[in-house]
Every structure is written in C-alpha cells, then in structure tokens.
Motif scaffolding. Structure first.
Motif, mmCIF file in Angstrom:
data_model
loop_
_atom_site.group_PDB
_atom_site.id
_atom_site.type_symbol
_atom_site.label_atom_id
_atom_site.label_comp_id
_atom_site.label_asym_id
_atom_site.label_seq_id
_atom_site.Cartn_x
_atom_site.Cartn_y
_atom_site.Cartn_z
ATOM 1 N N TYR A 253 40.309 42.837 47.272
ATOM 2 C CA TYR A 253 39.751 41.619 47.164
ATOM 3 C C TYR A 253 38.417 41.443 46.833
ATOM 4 O O TYR A 253 38.078 40.503 45.882
ATOM 5 C CB TYR A 253 40.219 40.680 48.316
ATOM 6 N N ASN A 254 37.655 42.220 47.386
ATOM 7 C CA ASN A 254 36.186 42.099 47.167
ATOM 8 C C ASN A 254 35.770 42.107 45.606
ATOM 9 O O ASN A 254 35.055 41.589 44.859
ATOM 10 C CB ASN A 254 35.232 42.808 48.075
ATOM 11 N N LEU A 255 36.648 43.187 45.081
ATOM 12 C CA LEU A 255 36.235 43.662 43.572
ATOM 13 C C LEU A 255 36.654 42.369 42.716
ATOM 14 O O LEU A 255 36.162 42.189 41.390
ATOM 15 C CB LEU A 255 37.130 44.751 43.159
ATOM 16 N N TYR A 256 37.783 41.585 43.083
ATOM 17 C CA TYR A 256 38.312 40.609 42.171
ATOM 18 C C TYR A 256 37.987 39.024 42.321
ATOM 19 O O TYR A 256 38.521 38.284 41.737
ATOM 20 C CB TYR A 256 39.853 41.066 41.954
ATOM 21 N N GLN A 257 37.171 38.886 43.652
ATOM 22 C CA GLN A 257 36.934 37.316 43.880
ATOM 23 C C GLN A 257 36.232 36.931 42.852
ATOM 24 O O GLN A 257 35.340 37.602 41.989
ATOM 25 C CB GLN A 257 36.517 37.528 45.291
ATOM 26 N N PHE A 258 36.414 35.702 42.711
ATOM 27 C CA PHE A 258 35.701 34.912 41.527
ATOM 28 C C PHE A 258 33.980 34.938 41.900
ATOM 29 O O PHE A 258 33.561 34.815 43.082
ATOM 30 C CB PHE A 258 36.143 33.378 41.752
ATOM 31 N N ASP A 259 33.299 35.280 40.928
ATOM 32 C CA ASP A 259 31.760 35.178 40.785
ATOM 33 C C ASP A 259 31.262 34.417 39.737
ATOM 34 O O ASP A 259 31.295 34.594 38.361
ATOM 35 C CB ASP A 259 31.447 36.737 40.544
ATOM 36 N N SER A 260 30.427 33.196 40.180
ATOM 37 C CA SER A 260 30.371 32.460 39.330
ATOM 38 C C SER A 260 29.162 32.836 38.305
ATOM 39 O O SER A 260 28.903 32.644 37.248
ATOM 40 C CB SER A 260 29.654 30.906 40.083
ATOM 41 N N LEU A 261 28.175 33.757 38.787
ATOM 42 C CA LEU A 261 27.301 34.381 38.243
ATOM 43 C C LEU A 261 27.768 35.224 36.842
ATOM 44 O O LEU A 261 27.178 35.179 35.904
ATOM 45 C CB LEU A 261 26.217 35.068 39.000
ATOM 46 N N LYS A 262 28.873 36.054 37.332
ATOM 47 C CA LYS A 262 29.368 37.014 36.314
ATOM 48 C C LYS A 262 30.051 36.041 35.118
ATOM 49 O O LYS A 262 29.835 36.433 34.143
ATOM 50 C CB LYS A 262 30.510 37.915 36.960
ATOM 51 N N ARG A 263 30.672 34.839 35.684
ATOM 52 C CA ARG A 263 31.214 34.065 34.742
ATOM 53 C C ARG A 263 29.986 33.379 33.744
ATOM 54 O O ARG A 263 30.083 33.582 32.401
ATOM 55 C CB ARG A 263 31.771 32.769 35.382
ATOM 56 N N GLU A 264 29.323 33.148 34.176
ATOM 57 C CA GLU A 264 27.949 32.348 33.397
ATOM 58 C C GLU A 264 27.387 33.497 32.361
ATOM 59 O O GLU A 264 27.181 33.327 31.203
ATOM 60 C CB GLU A 264 27.109 31.581 34.111
ATOM 61 N N THR A 265 27.078 34.701 32.996
ATOM 62 C CA THR A 265 26.648 35.717 32.342
ATOM 63 C C THR A 265 27.374 36.256 30.835
ATOM 64 O O THR A 265 27.045 36.196 29.868
ATOM 65 C CB THR A 265 26.021 37.027 33.092
ATOM 66 N N LEU A 266 28.549 36.356 31.339
ATOM 67 C CA LEU A 266 29.517 36.762 30.377
ATOM 68 C C LEU A 266 29.755 35.923 29.330
ATOM 69 O O LEU A 266 30.329 36.289 28.221
ATOM 70 C CB LEU A 266 30.643 37.707 31.086
ATOM 71 N N ARG A 267 30.294 34.644 29.788
ATOM 72 C CA ARG A 267 30.402 33.626 28.755
ATOM 73 C C ARG A 267 29.282 33.341 27.929
ATOM 74 O O ARG A 267 29.506 33.451 26.669
ATOM 75 C CB ARG A 267 30.883 32.320 29.638
ATOM 76 N N ASN A 268 27.972 33.774 28.443
ATOM 77 C CA ASN A 268 26.942 33.696 27.506
ATOM 78 C C ASN A 268 27.071 34.671 26.414
ATOM 79 O O ASN A 268 26.534 34.672 25.304
ATOM 80 C CB ASN A 268 25.677 33.458 28.164
ATOM 81 N N PHE A 269 27.211 35.893 26.964
ATOM 82 C CA PHE A 269 27.416 37.291 26.077
ATOM 83 C C PHE A 269 28.341 36.980 24.925
ATOM 84 O O PHE A 269 28.147 37.431 23.820
ATOM 85 C CB PHE A 269 27.753 38.340 26.994
#
Length: 357
Positions: A165-181
C-alpha cells in the motif's frame, strides 16, 4: 530453512514476476528461501535483486526454442537439485511436466499457480489437466476465472496478487511535480493506462474510444505506460488519429507507482486477464477503474471498478462521465481489510509453506 523453487517463464518487469517478487521481498528469508528455474536464457529484469536477496537463478531454453535440449536439461536439473517445495507459475496446463518431474524427484509439495486466462481447449490440454491433478498437491490462482480456463475447474486456493500500500498511496507532491513535467493543466482530466503493448491489453481499442470521447470533452488527456511488441503500432495509431497533443507516452524514468497519483481515472480494456494487478494498484491510490468485462470480478477489491463490455459507445459514455473522475480516500486500514496488502498476505503464505513440509 525451507527451499522453494519457482518455475517461471522469465524474469521480466511484468505481472507474474512482479507478484512473485512482492511475496519474496516480504517473507522471512531465514525461514523461506526462493530459487528460480527460468524458462528463458535471456537476462531478466529481476536477476540482480534476486541474487541480492539470496536466491539462485537457473536457466533452461524454452520448449518452443529447443524441445530436445529443454527436456534433457529439465530432467538433469531435477536429478541434481533438491527442493522442499516446487511452485510452477504457468500460463498453460501444458507446463504439468515440471510438476511431474518435481514429484518424482522427491519434492514434498508441488504447487501449480495459475496467473492468467487461457482459452485453449484440446486433447493435449485435457490430458495436461489430468496430470496436474495427479502430480500437484495444491493448485492456486489469482482468480477463479483464470483457474477454470487453465485447469478446467476451480483452484484449491486463491492467492491475492498483493501489493505494498505504501508504494501506491496517493501523493499530492508527486502529482503536482509530474503533471508539471508533462505540461498538464490543473483543469485537465487524465485517463491512465499501464500495461504491455499487446493484443491482450487492447490499447488500439482504447485509442479508438478516446478519439470519440475527446470530441465531447476537451479537457481529457491519456497517458500510456508500457513496453511490448505493439508499441510501434500504438504510436502509429496515435499519429493516424491526430491524438499526438492528447496522448502522452510516459517516460521510462517515471514508475507506475508515481504515475497513479497523476491520473484521475484508470482504464483496463483487456481482451483477457488473470486478474489485472494494475487495477489493485489503482484502487490503492484512490482511483476509480473502468475495466472490460473480461477482467475478473476479484479485481474489484474496494468496489471502485466499473466493468463494461468492449463496446465503443458504452466506453465513450463512461469516459465522459464527470462523476467517475472523483478520487476516493483510501487508507492503510481499509486497504488491509481487502487481503491485498502484501505484508499480511506474505505472512499468511509463509505459514502455508511451513505447514506443507
């Protein structure tokens, strides 16, 4: 220490291998040690990790490549190597020969593990199914739909394709960083798909549906991640349908674990599936899942999977449903209750191995 031999097609970065490795990483290796008999002579993605965990890797050529050499080498292997348990991971009943050799070599417990759907049915398959019954102490599967297609009957036990679960739980920072990428705007909705580019995973159908959906919703984009024989064909189809500005092929440096947080909806339009572990991963991240009706019902662990026949209009309508893009709140406690959290699933399987011998 109990020695378990896993007979497996390859050690690629693919579904069956990922499941086996998840269990291997999370077992007490002072009690259970995995080795691997690989039916592929090429170097595999997981080889270095297996060796670091204490496992040994043996290779023989696949039957399709060199039948005589394969038969000779597998007989020699079981004559020279001794294991407490042999688990044969198979896409087909025809791999019963490894069960027979293992049993005759004195292995205490032989397990046949079904991971995928197989629609083959002929006299050789029916013979192989009877041999599995004769030489296996346990049949296991990720879904009874897959088991019935391979074995001709339900398996003795369901083994969940469990994940961390820890690997796949939602991460808002990853979301923002990769959507910007990837240049994704805040108001754009991302449909995500992760899977091998193949007939099974059915990306060409997905592109056909997506082309129609974006005519109604201009805020949709699609991210695809995978590898496989049909990748070039998929790229040509994207260009042919003028979707280059709408479809993103994810960079190899971005893992599936990270990409789920970028998505707003996950899709799995498979022609067939053993289970579809990506649907489990997506739900752990809080995503709703649109899956074909060929995906087994066992994949719906949190009640967030919508199963739809591979009909163009029905899939288009679902992709245009705004309510379907709302993210769910999933915590470790409610995910663990599904039985798909790897730490508890591995502990349970570890106990079963110990009890077998």
């Amino acid at each position: 220490m109990i020695k378990v031999l896993n007979v497996i097609s390859a050690l690629n970065n693919a579904g069956t291998e990922a499941v086996v490795m998840n269990y291997y990483r999370n077992m007490d290796r002072s009690k259970i040690q995995f080795d691997f008999l690989v039916l592929d002579t090429k170097e595999g993605y997981y080889e270095k990790e297996i060796q670091a965990l204490g496992g040994k890797i043996f290779k023989i050529p696949p039957m399709s490549q060199n039948p005589l050499s394969c038969m000779k080498q597998r007989r020699k292997f079981f004559k020279e190597n001794h294991y407490d348990i042999v688990e044969v991971h198979s896409p087909s009943a025809l791999r019963y020969a490894y069960c027979k050799l293992a049993k005759k070599s004195g292995v205490k417990a032989v397990i046949f593990h079904v991971h995928n759907f197989d629609e083959s049915d002929n006299i050789l398959i029916r013979y192989a199914r009877n041999q599995i019954k004769k030489y296996c102490d346990q049949t296991v599967t990720c879904s009874q739909t897959a088991a019935e297609s391979v074995l001709g009957q339900r398996a003795d036990k369901l083994i969940p394709n469990a994940i961390s679960y820890n690997l796949y739980q939602f991460d808002s920072l990853k979301r923002e960083t990769l959507r910007n990428f990837y240049g994704i705007c805040d108001d754009e909705k991302i449909i995500g798909h992760i899977g091998r580019f193949s007939e099974q995973k059915n990306q060409l159908f997905l592109l056909q549906v997506f082309e129609e959906a974006v005519k109604k919703r201009t805020d949709l984009k699609l991210i695809l991640k995978g590898f496989g024989a049909l990748k070039e064909q998929v790229l040509l189809e994207i260009e042919k349908r003028n979707l280059k500005d709408r479809v993103i092929i994810a960079s190899d440096k971005h893992s599936a674990c990270d990409l789920y947080s970028v998505f707003d909806l996950f899709v799995l339009p498979s022609r067939w599936e053993g289970l579809g572990v990506v649907a489990i991963e997506a739900q752990a991240n809080g995503l709703n899942v649109l899956a074909s009706s060929n995906v087994p019902q066992e994949a719906n662990i949190l009640g967030k999977v919508r199963f739809v026949d591979l009909n163009l209009n029905e899939w288009e309508n679902n992709l245009c449903d705004s309510n379907f893009y709302k993210r769910n709140i999933v915590d470790l406690e409610n995910f663990s209750k599904t039985g798909y959290e790897i730490k508890s699933a591995a502990k349970s399987r570890e106990t079963e191995y110990l009890n077998m011998v």
